[in-house]
Design a protein around this motif. Structure first.
Motif, mmCIF file in Angstrom:
data_model
loop_
_atom_site.group_PDB
_atom_site.id
_atom_site.type_symbol
_atom_site.label_atom_id
_atom_site.label_comp_id
_atom_site.label_asym_id
_atom_site.label_seq_id
_atom_site.Cartn_x
_atom_site.Cartn_y
_atom_site.Cartn_z
ATOM 1 N N GLN A 1 1.301 -1.176 0.056
ATOM 2 C CA GLN A 1 0.257 -0.107 -0.053
ATOM 3 C C GLN A 1 0.857 1.285 -0.142
ATOM 4 N N VAL A 2 0.202 2.138 -0.506
ATOM 5 C CA VAL A 2 1.092 3.473 -0.570
ATOM 6 C C VAL A 2 0.190 4.754 -0.036
ATOM 7 N N GLN A 3 0.565 5.684 0.633
ATOM 8 C CA GLN A 3 -0.148 6.589 1.129
ATOM 9 C C GLN A 3 -0.114 7.859 0.418
ATOM 10 N N LEU A 4 -1.334 8.245 0.074
ATOM 11 C CA LEU A 4 -1.374 9.294 -0.837
ATOM 12 C C LEU A 4 -1.923 10.716 -0.375
ATOM 13 N N LEU A 5 -1.655 11.847 -0.569
ATOM 14 C CA LEU A 5 -2.055 13.083 0.072
ATOM 15 C C LEU A 5 -2.261 13.991 -1.217
ATOM 16 N N GLU A 6 -3.551 14.500 -1.208
ATOM 17 C CA GLU A 6 -3.891 15.500 -2.277
ATOM 18 C C GLU A 6 -3.699 17.003 -1.749
ATOM 19 N N SER A 7 -3.531 18.094 -2.728
ATOM 20 C CA SER A 7 -3.664 19.205 -2.514
ATOM 21 C C SER A 7 -3.832 20.000 -3.693
ATOM 22 N N GLY A 8 -4.022 21.275 -3.411
ATOM 23 C CA GLY A 8 -4.374 22.442 -4.817
ATOM 24 C C GLY A 8 -5.751 22.565 -4.930
ATOM 25 N N GLY A 9 -6.451 21.954 -4.036
ATOM 26 C CA GLY A 9 -8.031 22.361 -4.534
ATOM 27 C C GLY A 9 -8.395 23.671 -4.110
#
Length: 122
Positions: A1-9
């Motif tokens: 598994q990989v951890q994902l973090l979105e930004s920019g919204g």
């Protein structure tokens, strides 16, 4: 598994542009195909775009084709979604996803971010 973090919204006017970013943890980012999905209020989550592990292939939903561009920087463990000519119907929570399969279905992706809100005003 990989951890994902979105930004920019955020909030953008119709016709404007926004760039979403998604940073992945770990050392195996380049072994994952990456995708973006979105979910508007009262609607099911839908596919937006996907990119292959090397970045050489990309798929788009018809609704965003020609306006959105997915890209990735494997050295930075980051995938991007450049949104141009935004429309009010693009308003949704956008999710980053990682998977071993370069596909367009939710089932093709095994790791998901928490999402970032994009609102396009008319």
């Amino acid at each position: 598994q990989v951890q994902l973090l979105e930004s920019g919204g955020g909030l953008v006017q119709a016709g404007g542009s926004l760039r979403l970013s998604c940073v992945a943890s770990g050392r195996t980012f380049s072994s994952y195909a990456m995708g973006w999905f979105r979910q508007a209020p009262g609607k099911e989550r839908e596919f937006v775009a996907a990119i292959s592990r090397s970045g050489g292939l990309a798929n788009y939903a018809d609704s965003v084709k020609g306006r959105f561009t997915i890209s990735r920087d494997n050295a930075k463990n980051t995938v991007y979604l450049q949104m141009n000519s935004a429309k009010p119907e693009d308003t949704a929570v956008y999710y980053c996803a990682a998977g071993r399969v370069f596909g367009m279905r939710e089932a093709d992706f095994t790791s998901w971010g928490q999402g970032t809100q994009v609102t396009v005003s008319s």
